[in-house]
Design an enzyme around this catalytic site. Sequence first.
Site, PDB file in Angstrom:
ATOM      1  CE1 TYR A  61      61.495  -7.277 -28.261  1.00  0.00           C
ATOM      2  CE2 TYR A  61      62.199  -8.641 -30.212  1.00  0.00           C
ATOM      3  CZ  TYR A  61      62.061  -8.625 -28.940  1.00  0.00           C
ATOM      4  OH  TYR A  61      62.489  -9.641 -27.906  1.00  0.00           O
ATOM      5  CE  LYS A 116      41.116   0.112  -5.974  1.00  0.00           C
ATOM      6  NZ  LYS A 116      41.292  -0.442  -4.801  1.00  0.00           N
ATOM      7  CG  ASP A 159      40.369  -7.274  -1.961  1.00  0.00           C
ATOM      8  OD1 ASP A 159      40.165  -6.373  -1.188  1.00  0.00           O
ATOM      9  OD2 ASP A 159      40.020  -7.858  -2.920  1.00  0.00           O
ATOM     10  CG  ASP A 184      41.372  -3.199   0.642  1.00  0.00           C
ATOM     11  OD1 ASP A 184      40.371  -2.961  -0.148  1.00  0.00           O
ATOM     12  OD2 ASP A 184      42.304  -3.947   0.304  1.00  0.00           O
ATOM     13  CB  ALA A 217      39.278  -3.148  15.499  1.00  0.00           C
ATOM     14  N   GLY A 218      39.382  -3.360  11.903  1.00  0.00           N
ATOM     15  CA  GLY A 218      40.365  -3.779  10.838  1.00  0.00           C
ATOM     16  C   GLY A 218      41.132  -2.538   9.889  1.00  0.00           C
ATOM     17  CB  ALA A 219      43.058  -2.852   7.092  1.00  0.00           C
ATOM     18  CB  ALA A 220      38.956  -0.083   6.268  1.00  0.00           C
ATOM     19  CG  ASN A 309      28.621  -2.021  -0.362  1.00  0.00           C
ATOM     20  OD1 ASN A 309      27.488  -2.151  -0.191  1.00  0.00           O
ATOM     21  ND2 ASN A 309      29.320  -1.163  -0.839  1.00  0.00           N
ATOM     22  CG  ASN A 341      37.743   3.021  -1.311  1.00  0.00           C
ATOM     23  OD1 ASN A 341      37.148   3.628  -0.495  1.00  0.00           O
ATOM     24  ND2 ASN A 341      38.729   2.270  -0.810  1.00  0.00           N
TER      25      ASN A 341
END
Length: 789
Positions: A61, A116, A159, A184, A217-220, A309, A341
Amino acid sequence: MFRSFFSTFAAKFRKDTDTRKKMVKITKEAALAYHESGRPGKIEVKPTKAYRTQTDLSLAYSPGVAYPCLEIQQNPDDAYRYTDKGNLVAVISNGTAVLGLGDIGAMSGKPVMEGKGLLFKIYGGIDVFDIEVAEKDPEKFCEAVERIAPTFGGINLEDIKAPECFYIEDRLKRTLDIPVMHDDQHGTAIISAAGLKNALEVAGKDIAKVKIVVNGAGAAAISCTKLYMAIGAQKENIVMLDSKGVICESRTDLNEQKRFFATSRNDIHTLAEAVNGADVFVGLSKGNVLTKEMVKTMAKDPVIFALANPVPEISYEDAMEARPDVLMSTGRTDYPNQINNVIGFPYIFRGALDVHATAINEEMKLAAVHAIADLAKQPVPDVVNDVYKVNNLHFGRDYFIPKPVDPRLISEVSAAVAKAAIDSGVARKKIENWEQYKDSLSVLLGQETKLTQKLYATASAHPQRVVFAEGIHPTMLKAAVQAKAKGICQPILLGNDEVIAKLAKSLDLSLEGIEIVNLRHPSEQERRERYARILTEKRQREGYTFQEANDKMFERNYFGMMMVETGEADAFITGLYTKYSNTVKVVKEVIGIRPEYKHFGAMHIINSPKGTLYIADTLVNENPDTDTLVDIGKLAATAVRFFNEKPVIGMISHSNFGSSQSDGALKVKHAVEQLHALYPDLPIDGEMQIGFALDREQRDEQYPFSRLYGKDVNTLVFPNLTSARSSYKMLQMLGADAEIIGPIQIGLNKAIHFVDFGASVRDVMNIVAIATIDAYVFKVKERINRNKG
């Protein structure tokens, strides 16, 4: 280090996968206790620099910290030199699509973001700050992220619900000059694309011709399907469904992302109609929507990725019952071909960070796809087989995606991503030596240490003929095959050749180029008798007869050591089946102790982040007297020099420099006195407690007269076998952050080495490398002595 993590994780994982079809039941009470117990949460920040002294703190410092600040002001890229920016990722979420829980809010999603962060650290060695942004408005969310972005080397979006996630990622990729990835979307896409590529190869199908149904038909789902197209799938062969059915051109309720995949077909409306005749089903929706009847209508060798899942679109059992020819993946650990993932994101960011990339682009994602797919086709490491309790995982229907615990992922995937970043022009930093880079990744997570890399490299430069006594033991056989493949040695296996061949076949191992000696076979009678005559001549004044010696040549340890004694081999490895006491007896009779010593011993190496520590005697001398301790001290010093280090030796006792007059303390004290007289320049002292041996500052303050003053001890000689073995075994069982190598025999006339009962393939490999180097050194010394003569 990864090894200590992996040994602990592998043991836990092994318990959780004892019954493949039994899903681990996690209770609310157990989950809450896990997160609350001890220090709450799952991650922490630890200092990486010294901080014990006033000088340390002044450098960390004020005032010392001003200098790197000024350097970064002059050149912003120097942040990668002087700070953790190059190894720091932000895991950022607004909590609008947390797992299967939906929009539960930013703070409520924090345990997921911490989780994560834990995965980033243990698999990729990457530091993480989890950041929960309480903002649902995409514009304001992006503004918040943009303002904190300079802190980080990369941003992992997590998410965030669709369709906002598409806008957020797209904008941040445009406005920031660091890698940004919404895992995702792209994590699942990369892993499933690698799985799809390999599954179709197993099925013998062309990706450009297969019919694909994507349920969800989502993001994934959107990201997955786009990546499938990037590796060859044709848009006209893809049918996508959402909660309202088939996404077709006649529908008026579609957003931009769904509209891209709208089919012109008017003859299908339901999932049952869509999968009829399809080659591939990819589920990113909800559980139990794909029935056995639907699966029966699919094309030959159907590929089913049921990724909902924890309950997949169809269970593994139902899919297999409906179609035994199915190639199946789920998101669960208890079935083959898990799409997880964690196979991707730690290594994608690792590669991006290591070249200071400005983005994660399509080229980098595709590089990850191909690296993951290719890795599944390579021989599987023994450590992976051990975790899953199988002998020979190999590319095929039940294994077309690498396992999450595969230690090669970090080097193969990270390197592929880094190279793609360089080739596509988004890297600020170049990598010149790719093998060196891969080695550094192995060291980063402790799969290999600099010491073991050096051992393997040295052994490979001078490979020797190494006899493996227990050729019919799976661990020995695997180690021999791997040592041959790495060029560490020329293996010679002792054992029945038919039994070894059968075992090798069951383990899917190639014995090409490996010599097998069936020592009990009649064809070896002449050699057994020759060895017996040589041993009888050597020990005839000790009551040996030819018949007794000839009988002993049917025992693998006698026969194998005689191969080394006669020069028909260079080194010998044993121990997985044999008691130490028996092996010690044989080695004394056949090989003998070096003439300058009266005793021999064994050493273990403890390789930790704080440095390398050598401990002796860990195997041979149960309760050494003073003379034996003198020999062990001399042998330890010689052995440490063998590893190109200068020995600094602490002679361990319960006493400190005469504080106790017990027999146990006095024998160590007298040994030290003799060693001081013999070697006035050798930094060795004692007797001392282990705490003083390893704490230089405390030792220097309390005992400034010590010959070790100002020196860090790197070698410990223990007063008896119990204390020596207990010390390293305790570290082993506690999962200490250290790699333990040994036992390494010291003081014998030839390169004869024992391994611990229950040693792993890696443990044996380490000893093989040491034995090879040992044998080479013996040859060099013999050549020097001959030239002198």
